[in-house]
Design an enzyme around this catalytic site. Structure first.
Site, PDB file in Angstrom:
ATOM      1  N   ASP A  71       0.867  -1.182   0.000  1.00 45.62           N
ATOM      2  CA  ASP A  71       0.000   0.000   0.000  1.00 45.62           C
ATOM      3  C   ASP A  71       0.901   1.229   0.000  1.00 45.62           C
ATOM      4  O   ASP A  71       1.553   1.536   1.002  1.00 45.62           O
ATOM      5  CB  ASP A  71      -0.886   0.015   1.245  1.00 45.62           C
ATOM      6  CG  ASP A  71      -1.967  -1.069   1.227  1.00 45.62           C
ATOM      7  OD1 ASP A  71      -1.744  -2.118   0.584  1.00 45.62           O
ATOM      8  OD2 ASP A  71      -3.017  -0.860   1.859  1.00 45.62           O
ATOM      9  N   LYS A 123      -6.964   3.180  -3.396  1.00 49.25           N
ATOM     10  CA  LYS A 123      -7.382   3.200  -1.996  1.00 49.25           C
ATOM     11  C   LYS A 123      -7.628   4.643  -1.566  1.00 49.25           C
ATOM     12  O   LYS A 123      -6.873   5.538  -1.943  1.00 49.25           O
ATOM     13  CB  LYS A 123      -6.282   2.547  -1.148  1.00 49.25           C
ATOM     14  CG  LYS A 123      -6.508   2.536   0.350  1.00 49.25           C
ATOM     15  CD  LYS A 123      -5.338   1.819   1.042  1.00 49.25           C
ATOM     16  CE  LYS A 123      -5.379   1.948   2.546  1.00 49.25           C
ATOM     17  NZ  LYS A 123      -4.240   1.281   3.205  1.00 49.25           N
ATOM     18  N   LYS A 145     -10.380   0.203  -2.489  1.00 48.09           N
ATOM     19  CA  LYS A 145     -10.317  -0.013  -1.047  1.00 48.09           C
ATOM     20  C   LYS A 145     -10.603   1.289  -0.301  1.00 48.09           C
ATOM     21  O   LYS A 145      -9.733   2.149  -0.209  1.00 48.09           O
ATOM     22  CB  LYS A 145      -8.946  -0.559  -0.636  1.00 48.09           C
ATOM     23  CG  LYS A 145      -8.791  -0.756   0.879  1.00 48.09           C
ATOM     24  CD  LYS A 145      -7.402  -1.277   1.237  1.00 48.09           C
ATOM     25  CE  LYS A 145      -7.164  -1.305   2.728  1.00 48.09           C
ATOM     26  NZ  LYS A 145      -5.815  -1.803   3.097  1.00 48.09           N
TER      27      LYS A 145
END
Length: 309
Positions: free
Chosen positions: A146, A209, A245
């Site tokens: 991430d 995300k 996400k």
């Protein structure tokens, strides 16, 4: 700077600036309308299990210890030790120096280990440091990375710098999947959320995300709606599917189910799996487990029944 580089930067800017604007009022109204959808008991039970299977169980604190990470991994693999039917979560997300602990703790399970990298949460570090952080996490066994984008560069209109960094981190990931954190709470407008989503996807993101969870606001339904529209339209244009996400501020079963409805009605059912949709959370899992037990037994167990994350 070469002419080819200049042309590439100009094309990227023209493309991103040429994306249709977002009707903010319309996005907020649609997200609010979808949030009123009711889910019946049978469908609710299925939705809770699906949401559990989508959770990235997360600990990202300076005080994290190996013991805390091992306990979190045990919970990820067996969310409710009293009920073997409860699905495992999708992943455990930790800092890069805790990846090896998580990998050993989750050996023999299908729970993935994700690691934040690239100077999380600020993104303020030289590219060489960001790449070293990424490579170290992958070498330790992280299956997912991430990363955070350079919001300063993005807001200054230096789209090519952001693009090049994502591309470089994607290469450093090797076989690991890359989730690109936009930190939407700092992007100011939904138009910027759309541009950042397309930029990240064009640069090779496997997931986009919303947030680090360290900035307010974090995930919101209107922002997630715009990102879901982006991945839907990107697949229609390119044939490549990218996941989404939302992370930060998702604490209750009601919140999670609202996001599942948003996914189904915006991107479509192809995104209703942990492969394509995740919920970044630390406290959500306990509420999902409590509501699941209430549906099964008619008795509300309360928060003390489950371990704290």
């Amino acid at each position: 700077m070469s002419t080819e580089t200049l042309n590439g930067a100009a094309e990227l800017r023209a493309f991103l600036r040429g994306l249709p604007g977002v009707d903010q009022v319309g996005a907020e109204e649609r997200a609010a309308r979808l949030a009123t959808r009711s889910v019946k008991t049978t469908a609710k039970a299925e939705a809770i299990d699906l949401a559990i299977s989508m959770v990235d169980l997360t600990t990202l604190e300076g005080a994290d210890t190996a013991g805390k990470v091992r306990a979190l991994c045990a919970k990820a693999a067996h969310p409710d030790p009293a009920d073997a039917a409860v699905p495992r979560v999708a992943a455990v997300c930790v800092y890069s120096d805790m990846v090896d602990v998580a990998v050993r703790s989750l050996a023999g399970t299908d729970v993935k280990v994700a690691s934040v990298a690239t100077a999380f949460p600020s993104g303020r570090a030289p590219l060489e440091a960001k790449l070293a952080d990424t490579r170290a996490a992958v070498a330790a066994g992280a299956a997912e990375i991430d990363m955070v984008i350079d919001r300063g560069a993005f807001l200054a209109g230096d789209y090519s710098k952001v693009f090049d960094e994502i591309t470089a981190v994607k290469e450093a990931c090797g076989g690991a999947h890359l989730k690109v954190i936009l930190e939407t709470g700092e992007l100011v407008t939904l138009d910027n959320v759309r541009r950042a989503s397309w930029l990240a996807m064009r640069a090779g993101a496997d997931f986009i995300k919303t947030s680090t969870g360290k900035v307010s606001p974090a995930a919101t339904p209107p922002v997630t709606l715009v990102m879901l529209e982006a991945v839907r339209d990107y697949r229609a244009a390119t044939g490549r599917q990218v996941g989404v996400k939302p992370a930060g501020g998702i604490r209750t079963t009601k919140d999670a189910i609202r996001y599942l409805v948003l996914v189904n009605e915006t991107a479509g059912p192809d995104w209703l799996s942990p492969e394509w949709f995740r919920l970044g959370a630390s406290s959500l899992l306990n509420d999902l487990l409590m509501q699941r037990r209430k549906l099964a037994t008619g008795v509300y167990s309360g928060p003390d029944y489950f371990t704290l994350d």
